[in-house]
Design a protein around this motif. Structure first.
Motif, PDB file in Angstrom:
ATOM      1  N   CYS A 223      -2.111 -10.987   3.434  1.00 20.68           N
ATOM      2  CA  CYS A 223      -1.591 -10.850   4.819  1.00 20.68           C
ATOM      3  C   CYS A 223      -1.890 -12.067   5.698  1.00 20.68           C
ATOM      4  O   CYS A 223      -0.984 -12.495   6.655  1.00 20.68           O
ATOM      5  N   ALA A 224      -2.901 -12.913   5.105  1.00 12.94           N
ATOM      6  CA  ALA A 224      -3.036 -14.149   5.857  1.00 12.94           C
ATOM      7  C   ALA A 224      -2.026 -15.237   5.465  1.00 12.94           C
ATOM      8  O   ALA A 224      -1.912 -16.188   6.189  1.00 12.94           O
ATOM      9  N   ALA A 225      -1.679 -15.192   4.217  1.00 17.37           N
ATOM     10  CA  ALA A 225      -0.623 -16.388   3.627  1.00 17.37           C
ATOM     11  C   ALA A 225       0.877 -15.927   3.985  1.00 17.37           C
ATOM     12  O   ALA A 225       1.814 -16.858   3.735  1.00 17.37           O
ATOM     13  N   PHE A 226       1.328 -14.651   4.097  1.00 17.85           N
ATOM     14  CA  PHE A 226       2.679 -14.351   4.054  1.00 17.85           C
ATOM     15  C   PHE A 226       2.861 -13.658   5.507  1.00 17.85           C
ATOM     16  O   PHE A 226       2.348 -12.748   6.014  1.00 17.85           O
ATOM     17  N   GLU A 227       4.215 -13.831   6.036  1.00 19.67           N
ATOM     18  CA  GLU A 227       4.370 -13.500   7.506  1.00 19.67           C
ATOM     19  C   GLU A 227       5.033 -11.928   7.114  1.00 19.67           C
ATOM     20  O   GLU A 227       4.422 -11.025   7.833  1.00 19.67           O
ATOM     21  N   ARG A 228       5.409 -11.269   5.882  1.00 13.70           N
ATOM     22  CA  ARG A 228       5.634  -9.895   5.534  1.00 13.70           C
ATOM     23  C   ARG A 228       5.039  -9.424   4.534  1.00 13.70           C
ATOM     24  O   ARG A 228       5.113 -10.341   3.215  1.00 13.70           O
ATOM     25  N   VAL A 229       4.449  -8.492   4.643  1.00 12.24           N
ATOM     26  CA  VAL A 229       3.767  -7.981   3.219  1.00 12.24           C
ATOM     27  C   VAL A 229       4.021  -6.433   3.107  1.00 12.24           C
ATOM     28  O   VAL A 229       4.151  -5.687   3.983  1.00 12.24           O
ATOM     29  N   VAL A 230       4.452  -6.328   1.649  1.00 11.05           N
ATOM     30  CA  VAL A 230       4.851  -4.762   1.273  1.00 11.05           C
ATOM     31  C   VAL A 230       3.906  -3.949   0.681  1.00 11.05           C
ATOM     32  O   VAL A 230       3.517  -4.373  -0.606  1.00 11.05           O
ATOM     33  N   PRO A 231       2.960  -3.263   1.060  1.00 10.66           N
ATOM     34  CA  PRO A 231       2.144  -2.586   0.412  1.00 10.66           C
ATOM     35  C   PRO A 231       2.616  -1.530  -0.410  1.00 10.66           C
ATOM     36  O   PRO A 231       3.384  -0.750   0.158  1.00 10.66           O
ATOM     37  N   LEU A 232       2.519  -1.712  -1.678  1.00 16.91           N
ATOM     38  CA  LEU A 232       3.233  -0.547  -2.571  1.00 16.91           C
ATOM     39  C   LEU A 232       2.227   0.256  -3.502  1.00 16.91           C
ATOM     40  O   LEU A 232       1.355  -0.315  -4.092  1.00 16.91           O
ATOM     41  N   TYR A 233       2.338   1.509  -3.666  1.00 17.41           N
ATOM     42  CA  TYR A 233       1.834   2.464  -4.616  1.00 17.41           C
ATOM     43  C   TYR A 233       3.047   2.978  -5.511  1.00 17.41           C
ATOM     44  O   TYR A 233       4.039   3.652  -4.830  1.00 17.41           O
ATOM     45  N   VAL A 234       2.676   2.863  -6.762  1.00 14.82           N
ATOM     46  CA  VAL A 234       3.659   3.516  -7.889  1.00 14.82           C
ATOM     47  C   VAL A 234       3.070   4.626  -8.680  1.00 14.82           C
ATOM     48  O   VAL A 234       2.070   4.470  -9.245  1.00 14.82           O
ATOM     49  N   LEU A 235       3.556   5.933  -8.521  1.00 15.26           N
ATOM     50  CA  LEU A 235       3.106   6.943  -9.221  1.00 15.26           C
ATOM     51  C   LEU A 235       3.702   6.965 -10.429  1.00 15.26           C
ATOM     52  O   LEU A 235       5.016   7.238 -10.677  1.00 15.26           O
ATOM     53  N   ASP A 236       2.888   6.648 -11.532  1.00 14.67           N
ATOM     54  CA  ASP A 236       3.102   6.518 -13.005  1.00 14.67           C
ATOM     55  C   ASP A 236       3.015   7.782 -13.548  1.00 14.67           C
ATOM     56  O   ASP A 236       2.129   8.344 -13.581  1.00 14.67           O
ATOM     57  N   PRO A 237       4.177   8.018 -14.192  1.00 12.82           N
ATOM     58  CA  PRO A 237       4.500   9.354 -14.763  1.00 12.82           C
ATOM     59  C   PRO A 237       3.476   9.211 -16.289  1.00 12.82           C
ATOM     60  O   PRO A 237       2.896  10.514 -16.671  1.00 12.82           O
ATOM     61  N   ALA A 238       3.124   7.975 -16.697  1.00  9.89           N
ATOM     62  CA  ALA A 238       2.199   7.987 -17.882  1.00  9.89           C
ATOM     63  C   ALA A 238       0.973   8.514 -17.403  1.00  9.89           C
ATOM     64  O   ALA A 238       0.087   8.752 -18.415  1.00  9.89           O
ATOM     65  N   LEU A 239       0.576   8.454 -16.395  1.00  8.77           N
ATOM     66  CA  LEU A 239      -0.814   8.744 -15.847  1.00  8.77           C
ATOM     67  C   LEU A 239      -0.824  10.261 -15.216  1.00  8.77           C
ATOM     68  O   LEU A 239      -2.075  10.871 -14.769  1.00  8.77           O
ATOM     69  N   ALA A 240       0.201  10.994 -15.260  1.00 11.83           N
ATOM     70  CA  ALA A 240       0.361  12.240 -14.456  1.00 11.83           C
ATOM     71  C   ALA A 240      -0.034  13.253 -15.450  1.00 11.83           C
ATOM     72  O   ALA A 240      -0.154  13.371 -16.629  1.00 11.83           O
ATOM     73  N   GLY A 241      -0.832  14.386 -14.633  1.00 15.41           N
ATOM     74  CA  GLY A 241      -1.025  15.601 -15.223  1.00 15.41           C
ATOM     75  C   GLY A 241      -2.596  15.245 -16.223  1.00 15.41           C
ATOM     76  O   GLY A 241      -3.021  16.290 -16.933  1.00 15.41           O
ATOM     77  N   LEU A 242      -3.266  14.180 -16.075  1.00 18.77           N
ATOM     78  CA  LEU A 242      -4.720  13.918 -16.932  1.00 18.77           C
ATOM     79  C   LEU A 242      -5.614  14.904 -16.375  1.00 18.77           C
ATOM     80  O   LEU A 242      -6.601  15.231 -17.140  1.00 18.77           O
ATOM     81  N   SER A 243      -5.764  14.976 -15.004  1.00 20.17           N
ATOM     82  CA  SER A 243      -6.597  15.478 -14.304  1.00 20.17           C
ATOM     83  C   SER A 243      -5.868  16.101 -12.983  1.00 20.17           C
ATOM     84  O   SER A 243      -5.700  15.142 -11.923  1.00 20.17           O
TER      85      SER A 243
END
Length: 441
Positions: A26-46
């Motif tokens: 955020c200090a280095a770039f004018e625009r920042v895109v916070p991203l979270y990807v729901l990974d199906p490889a990790l789904a259903g473990l708990s």
């Protein structure tokens, strides 16, 4: 500040305070895109961790929106989705908190290769530990510390990075599609803690006045005087550095536990097979494989009250007192003779704080295959119960079949008079061929 756009890929760092990747970007770039990807490889473990994760994501979105940004949510392969989003928003850089598990390191390698192919700058940041794995090395050679005590001395004496404030302002590119947050899944533990950064920060603030009692009380199982911050540390809802800084004394018993967490991260960074292969070279593994015994242990019906209490707390809360973790793990491996990897899997299914480094590292320590300098030590469950649950209140809470048994007799119901024992709806201790445990004599 550059006029460009960058992506911050969140993984196990679901917070805005003391988040080096987010603050620096955020200090280095004018625009920042916070991203979270729901990974199906990790789904259903708990179901427990999935619910906690989804709660933490909702809280993270709120925190980002209060600063003018938002959390962009995508479903699919994290690498492919990050590269796709970079193309959509014209990003030139990607920021990511470094992690140590096999899955995380594979993701990092693939992301680095794809970033190079698409001419994106990838930068990894600290943040999941107080001291970065690999930053401290033993003087006699080797790529990591194998024993905790010398690591703790080096850790406590080292210079820690500066804590970073949350960004005041986050600006998204125009027109970016943020996506919907996932719904909370059904199932799991009915008394599980709620995830999120605000809950974590409040829990820390509310608990700190009890810090002075931690050294004397944290092993008291019925008193439950621990911070219960471990799930929030596991998902990065609170910074481990911030927790250690607020606690103060680096040599104190509470901060020492945070150091144990860092210790297993640096072990895992050098030994990524920690969940599947014995860490200690020369460890002799002669395990029994008894599905009925494993099921009885998992469900809290072994006939050993302190063990059953711990396993029932785990299923009810998605959490277990640390002393109970040692007792239940020792009982499974050293008495029932079951493979520690079976215990890893059960804990990983239920624990809110279950992660590769600490769950597997601690299981190996108890099983005698890991970093314990006394690998053949055992935990007498009756002696442990009488020491850390002297009045039997912990057992009576989680094993209601024994609620009417008073005093220390609750820890050894098989010694009760026959007429009283027959009234209890509680099984006798599991019989294990070839063993004669001293606590049953």
């Amino acid at each position: 500040m550059t006029a460009g756009t960058a992506i911050v890929l969140f993984t196990r760092d679901l917070r805005v305070h003391d988040h080096p990747a987010l603050a620096t970007t955020c200090a280095a770039f004018e625009r920042v895109v916070p991203l979270y990807v729901l990974d199906p490889a990790l789904a259903g473990l708990s179901a427990n961790r999935t619910r906690f994760l989804h709660q933490a994501l909702a809280e993270l979105r709120t925190e980002l929106r209060e600063r003018g940004g938002d959390l962009v949510v995508r479903h699919g392969d994290p690498v492919a989705e990050t590269i796709r989003l970079a193309g959509e928003v014209g990003a030139t850089a990607v920021a990511l908190s470094a992690d140590v598990s096999h899955h995380a390191r594979r993701r990092e390698r693939l992301l680095r290769a794809e970033c190079e192919r698409h001419r994106l700058h990838l930068r990894l940041f600290p943040g999941l530990t107080v001291v970065e794995p690999g930053a401290l090395r033993p003087g006699g050679g080797g790529d990591h510390y194998r024993v905790f005590s010398p690591y703790h001395r080096a850790w406590a004496a080292s210079r820690w990075r500066e804590e970073l404030a949350a960004p005041r302002r986050i600006t998204l590119p125009d027109g970016v599609r943020v996506g919907r947050l996932p719904a909370l899944p059904p199932g799991g533990s009915p008394e599980a803690a709620v995830g999120g950064e605000r809950v974590a920060r409040k829990r820390l603030t509310d608990w700190l006045p009890d810090l002075d009692r931690y050294g004397d009380q944290h092993d008291h199982m019925a008193g439950d005087d621990t911070s219960r911050l471990s799930p929030y540390l596991r998902f990065g809802c609170v910074s481990p550095l911030a927790v250690a800084n607020r606690a103060g004394d680096r040599s104190g018993p509470f901060v020492r536990q945070i150091c144990w967490r860092d210790f297993y991260y640096q072990v895992t960074a050098s030994f990524p097979e920690i969940s599947t292969r014995a860490y200690r070279s020369g460890a002799i593994e002669r395990w029994r494989y008894d599905d009925d015994a494993l099921a009885a242990w998992t469900e809290g019906r072994t006939g050993m009250p302190i063990v059953d209490a711990g396993m029932r707390q785990l299923r009810a809360q998605g959490w277990m007192h640390n002393r109970a973790r040692l007792i239940t793990a020792g009982y499974l491996t050293k008495h029932l003779g079951q493979d520690w990897r079976s215990g890893v899997a059960v804990f990983f299914q239920w624990l809110l704080d279950g992660d590769v480094a600490n769950n597997s590292g601690n299981w190996q320590w108890v099983a005698g295959t890991g970093n314990d300098t006394k690998p053949y030590r055992g935990f007498n469950p009756v002696r442990q119960a009488e020491r850390y649950d002297p009045a039997g209140d912990y057992v009576r809470r989680w094993v209601p079949e024994l609620a009417g048994v008073r005093g220390r007799a609750v820890h050894q119901p098989w010694r009760l008079p026959d007429e009283l024992r027959r009234t209890l709806d509680y099984p006798p201790p599991l019989a294990v061929p070839g063993t004669d445990p001293v606590w049953l004599r």
